[in-house]
Design an enzyme around this catalytic site. Sequence first.
Site, PDB file in Angstrom:
ATOM      1  N   GLU A  97       2.963 -10.062  17.383  1.00 26.27           N
ATOM      2  CA  GLU A  97       2.226  -9.470  16.261  1.00 26.27           C
ATOM      3  C   GLU A  97       2.712  -8.030  16.030  1.00 26.27           C
ATOM      4  O   GLU A  97       2.958  -7.595  14.914  1.00 26.27           O
ATOM      5  CB  GLU A  97       0.718  -9.493  16.555  1.00 26.27           C
ATOM      6  CG  GLU A  97      -0.092  -8.794  15.478  1.00 26.27           C
ATOM      7  CD  GLU A  97      -1.605  -8.969  15.624  1.00 26.27           C
ATOM      8  OE1 GLU A  97      -2.037  -9.752  16.489  1.00 26.27           O
ATOM      9  OE2 GLU A  97      -2.336  -8.324  14.861  1.00 26.27           O
TER      10      GLU A  97
ATOM     11  N   GLY B  70       5.649  13.984  -9.551  1.00 23.19           N
ATOM     12  CA  GLY B  70       4.423  13.355 -10.056  1.00 23.19           C
ATOM     13  C   GLY B  70       4.520  11.848 -10.198  1.00 23.19           C
ATOM     14  O   GLY B  70       3.535  11.127 -10.016  1.00 23.19           O
TER      15      GLY B  70
END
Length: 381
Positions: free
Chosen positions: A244, A342
């Site tokens: 995992e 941005g």
Amino acid sequence: MRRTLYGEDHEAFRRTARDFLAKEVVPHFADWEKAGMPPREIFRALGDLGVMGLRIPEEYGGGGEPSFLYPAVWIEETAAAHVHLGGFNVHTNVVLPYFLGYADAEQRKRWLPGMASGETLAAIAMTEPGTGSDLAGIATTAERVGDHYVLNGSKTFITGGINADVVVVVARTGRTEDRRGGLTLLVVERGMAGFTRGTPFDKIGLKVQDTTDLFFDGVEVPVANRLGEEGAAFRYLTGNLPQERLHIAATALATAEAAVALTADYVTGRKVFGKPVSSFQNTRFELAACATEAAAGRALVDQALVSHDAGELTGVDAAKLKIFCTELQGRVVDRCLQLFGGYGYITESPIARMYADARVSRIYGGSTEVLKTIVAKSLGL
Ligand SMILES: Cc1cc2nc3c(=O)[nH]c(=O)nc-3n(C[C@H](O)[C@H](O)[C@H](O)COP(=O)(O)OP(=O)(O)OC[C@H]3O[C@@H](n4cnc5c(N)ncnc54)[C@H](O)[C@@H]3O)c2cc1C
């Protein structure tokens, strides 16, 4: 550095994966994000492609391929395409090993063909509202009454919890002096009376992944649905956690690599003060630093993949690997986002999604802090 772990068959599989993702996933991904999960049909398509059951024996409709290198290729290609597939990784790389390792002959016949075809989706329910990192604190109970267990309790944060047809639930069947004893794996199936699901969580990232609460109110689970021995769940969980954690680390690293490639491309085209952003020394140094970190992570992941295939990846190795790669992912994706200005903050831009998706890597599958306790213990501390 030249990678040496893949052969021609892996590269052929890579081409298949790339082609499938480009045609069947990328064009629909924005819709899936709005829906909060992928449609069930995609899992059947993945079944037809052979990836749902790559590691399931051929007699049950799978690919019969024991190596983890094919899932690793799939992870790399998914990251490179800037997509993910909801509960797919949990189904294949986290839950399936419990069925392959502990299901008896009847259970294998009952569940594996559906898991290979994509008809049967699987989830695993360990975490509870009252316990996450401390698995030994599990309070969900399963009391044996004749030929079934009566299951009571609730689980939270369950990946694939909405779509899942079978859920491997970790429940307390007994109390022992050692808090880790008395835990058992039970397979709860869709439609069992008393088994209900919550609504999907509104997460900051991994939008295409149904994550929810599960509730068990007197659910009668046949003893025939128990995976492995009663009271042995903690040992089984400990045995499967390295894989995992390897899959989370491999995903984190592949995402960091994809972020560097995406950003290198963006800064070349974007002009500021009349010059490409790539012409600033800061940009070049930032990306050089990110690429260098990613190269170190790549060496570690590739070696871990080889060790895992050889059956040698220890719990401590996997803990170190997950800490290193997920912390690296966080740093690299953050630095890359900065170079977008941005545009990096707008959710529809892939780098923004990578940033939001990355945050959970350091929390689930064993948080960085919990993994550090494992590493510290290995140092005798
Ligand atoms: C998107 C998502 C998907 C998930 N999918 C699944 C799933 O499919 N199945 C499932 O069972 N669970 C799932 N989880 C649960 C996940 O594994 C847990 O959130 C995780 O193990 C942490 O447990 P917790 O949230 O209860 O945090 P807590 O255990 O409450 O931890 C809180 C903080 O304490 C820190 N901490 C804990 N112990 C120690 C310690 N010994 N020393 C120092 N610090 C410590 C932690 O690192 C963390 O910072 C998922 C979670 C998320 C967010």
